[in-house]
Design a protein around this motif. Structure first.
Motif, mmCIF file in Angstrom:
data_model
loop_
_atom_site.group_PDB
_atom_site.id
_atom_site.type_symbol
_atom_site.label_atom_id
_atom_site.label_comp_id
_atom_site.label_asym_id
_atom_site.label_seq_id
_atom_site.Cartn_x
_atom_site.Cartn_y
_atom_site.Cartn_z
ATOM 1 N N GLN A 12 0.837 -1.376 -0.007
ATOM 2 C CA GLN A 12 -0.289 0.005 -0.012
ATOM 3 C C GLN A 12 0.567 1.059 0.047
ATOM 4 O O GLN A 12 0.685 1.984 -0.435
ATOM 5 N N GLU A 13 1.814 1.456 0.729
ATOM 6 C CA GLU A 13 3.269 2.403 0.920
ATOM 7 C C GLU A 13 3.817 2.262 -0.703
ATOM 8 O O GLU A 13 4.187 3.660 -0.572
ATOM 9 N N LEU A 14 3.902 1.853 -1.925
ATOM 10 C CA LEU A 14 4.016 1.783 -1.925
ATOM 11 C C LEU A 14 3.893 3.009 -3.238
ATOM 12 O O LEU A 14 4.225 4.197 -3.655
ATOM 13 N N LEU A 15 2.474 2.741 -3.502
ATOM 14 C CA LEU A 15 1.279 3.773 -4.083
ATOM 15 C C LEU A 15 1.226 5.269 -2.904
ATOM 16 O O LEU A 15 1.191 5.902 -4.368
ATOM 17 N N ARG A 16 1.408 5.219 -2.282
ATOM 18 C CA ARG A 16 1.410 6.846 -1.657
ATOM 19 C C ARG A 16 2.433 7.991 -1.824
ATOM 20 O O ARG A 16 2.655 8.958 -1.658
ATOM 21 N N ASN A 17 3.440 7.051 -2.571
ATOM 22 C CA ASN A 17 4.619 8.566 -2.531
ATOM 23 C C ASN A 17 5.230 7.888 -4.100
ATOM 24 O O ASN A 17 5.215 7.104 -4.518
ATOM 25 N N SER A 18 5.513 8.770 -3.920
ATOM 26 C CA SER A 18 5.579 9.781 -5.617
ATOM 27 C C SER A 18 6.955 8.599 -6.300
ATOM 28 O O SER A 18 7.617 8.301 -7.628
ATOM 29 N N ASN A 19 7.843 8.447 -5.195
ATOM 30 C CA ASN A 19 9.250 7.771 -5.328
ATOM 31 C C ASN A 19 9.222 6.679 -6.036
ATOM 32 O O ASN A 19 9.820 5.703 -7.013
ATOM 33 N N THR A 20 8.169 5.712 -5.354
ATOM 34 C CA THR A 20 7.882 4.315 -5.600
ATOM 35 C C THR A 20 6.612 4.119 -6.100
ATOM 36 O O THR A 20 6.176 2.635 -6.635
ATOM 37 N N PHE A 56 7.191 1.354 -8.772
ATOM 38 C CA PHE A 56 6.878 0.322 -9.239
ATOM 39 C C PHE A 56 5.821 -0.665 -8.245
ATOM 40 O O PHE A 56 5.955 -1.615 -8.647
ATOM 41 N N TYR A 57 5.082 0.248 -8.158
ATOM 42 C CA TYR A 57 3.972 -0.542 -7.684
ATOM 43 C C TYR A 57 3.060 -0.547 -8.759
ATOM 44 O O TYR A 57 2.157 -2.114 -8.605
ATOM 45 N N PHE A 58 3.285 -0.018 -9.847
ATOM 46 C CA PHE A 58 2.387 -0.706 -10.694
ATOM 47 C C PHE A 58 3.104 -1.306 -12.061
ATOM 48 O O PHE A 58 2.439 -2.263 -12.784
ATOM 49 N N GLN A 59 4.198 -1.564 -11.544
ATOM 50 C CA GLN A 59 4.714 -2.569 -12.193
ATOM 51 C C GLN A 59 4.122 -3.746 -11.570
ATOM 52 O O GLN A 59 3.669 -5.129 -12.893
ATOM 53 N N LEU A 60 4.612 -4.054 -10.501
ATOM 54 C CA LEU A 60 4.136 -5.241 -9.516
ATOM 55 C C LEU A 60 2.792 -5.838 -9.973
ATOM 56 O O LEU A 60 1.960 -6.481 -10.466
ATOM 57 N N GLU A 61 1.276 -4.450 -10.026
ATOM 58 C CA GLU A 61 0.626 -4.830 -10.744
ATOM 59 C C GLU A 61 0.031 -5.434 -11.856
ATOM 60 O O GLU A 61 -1.178 -5.901 -12.168
ATOM 61 N N ALA A 62 0.944 -4.583 -12.588
ATOM 62 C CA ALA A 62 0.519 -5.365 -14.452
ATOM 63 C C ALA A 62 1.450 -7.258 -14.379
ATOM 64 O O ALA A 62 0.835 -7.426 -15.744
ATOM 65 N N PHE A 63 2.523 -6.930 -13.393
ATOM 66 C CA PHE A 63 2.772 -8.076 -13.531
ATOM 67 C C PHE A 63 2.309 -9.468 -12.360
ATOM 68 O O PHE A 63 2.642 -10.669 -12.157
ATOM 69 N N SER A 64 0.987 -8.485 -12.236
ATOM 70 C CA SER A 64 -0.194 -9.540 -10.627
ATOM 71 C C SER A 64 0.654 -10.129 -10.340
ATOM 72 O O SER A 64 1.053 -10.773 -9.528
ATOM 73 N N ILE A 65 1.933 -9.271 -9.531
ATOM 74 C CA ILE A 65 2.864 -9.750 -8.024
ATOM 75 C C ILE A 65 2.606 -9.277 -6.958
ATOM 76 O O ILE A 65 2.570 -8.581 -6.512
ATOM 77 N N LYS A 66 2.112 -10.392 -5.953
ATOM 78 C CA LYS A 66 1.445 -10.333 -4.203
ATOM 79 C C LYS A 66 2.311 -10.578 -3.832
ATOM 80 O O LYS A 66 1.660 -10.265 -2.433
ATOM 81 N N ASP A 67 3.717 -10.925 -3.374
ATOM 82 C CA ASP A 67 4.322 -11.144 -2.469
ATOM 83 C C ASP A 67 4.476 -10.388 -1.719
ATOM 84 O O ASP A 67 4.251 -11.085 -0.517
ATOM 85 N N ILE A 68 4.121 -8.993 -1.412
ATOM 86 C CA ILE A 68 4.760 -8.400 -0.375
ATOM 87 C C ILE A 68 3.330 -7.239 0.184
ATOM 88 O O ILE A 68 2.883 -6.837 1.454
#
Length: 258
Positions: free
Chosen positions: A133-141, A144-156
């Motif tokens: 969740q925190e990845l999405l709340r920071n412009s620096n990260t 990376f969140y959207f890349q994880l979503e695009a490849f359905s990576i939910k590990d974290i």
């Protein structure tokens, strides 16, 4: 013979705050002026605040301003015209200054507490969820969140703990290799190489470690100089210790390649 006016001299002996009224020759009556009370000889200013708080609300202060005159002002922590005062809830506006992920509770007048909601950590003014969740709340990260979503990576999104090394958003946006990795179908492996499982490693912890194993399975070499922590001899940690409920995020200035 002429009738004696008992009021002619010294207000007929009445109070200066009274009216002398002639009744029969040589006689008079003393009547206190409006706003005063007494027998006419002695007249005392009426203080309306002494009875029923001057008609003010029980949560207001009554202040005498003149004979039988007063103003009502709501006490601190209340609002209104003084005749009617309503409690001001600190939590009713902007969640009382608490985090949007916190619960605001009014405790006393002008006092409130902020408590992070379940599944969030922090002091109530700043509350953090899991690192996904925190990845999405920071412009620096966020990239990376959207890349994880695009490849359905939910590990974290799991319980963790995890340590995450996130290439700054502009690096992911401009590195030409990203398009090649996507085209070759290996981008998911590259993303997982930035994640370390079963460890919540803060910046100071990384100073004492030489190697980590990423979720992709490859080693990440860690070195420390007097100024910074460097991964694989290239990627420097530029922002560190963004702690979530299930791990920690560090921002790096290069992409880690497995």
């Amino acid at each position: 013979c002429s009738a004696i006016n008992a009021c002619e001299t010294s207000n007929g002996g009445c109070s200066a705050k009274a009216e002398c009224r002639r009744t029969t020759p040589g006689s008079r009556a003393c009547v206190c002026n409006a706003g005063y009370t007494g027998d006419g000889i002695v007249c005392i200013e009426i203080n309306p605040c002494l009875e029923n708080n001057g008609g003010c609300d029980r949560n207001a202060e009554c202040t005498q301003t003149g004979p039988n005159q007063a103003v009502c002002n709501c006490l601190k922590g209340y609002s209104g015209d003084g005749k009617r005062c309503t409690y001001i809830s600190l939590c009713s506006q902007n969640n009382g200054g608490c985090s949007e992920f916190a619960i605001c509770n009014d405790t006393e007048l002008t006092e409130r507490t902020c408590t992070c909601k379940p599944n969030y950590i922090g002091d109530g003014f700043k509350c953090r969820g899991n690192i996904f969740q925190e990845l999405l709340r920071n412009s620096n990260t966020s990239r990376f969140y959207f890349q994880l979503e695009a490849f359905s990576i939910k590990d974290i999104a799991g319980p963790g703990p995890f340590t995450l090394f996130v290439p700054r958003a502009d690096i992911l946006n401009t590195d030409p290799r990203v398009k090649d990795w996507i085209a070759k179908g290996v981008m998911a492996q590259v993303l997982r190489h930035h994640m370390v499982g079963c460890a919540n490693l803060l910046y100071n912890d990384l100073k004492t470690i030489t190697n980590l194993t990423s979720l992709h399975g490859d080693l990440i070499h860690v070195s420390y100089s007097q100024t910074s922590v460097v991964l694989n001899d290239k990627a420097e940690i530029i922002l560190s210790d963004a702690v979530g409920t299930n791990g920690v995020i560090h921002v790096i200035n290069q992409i880690l390649v497995p």
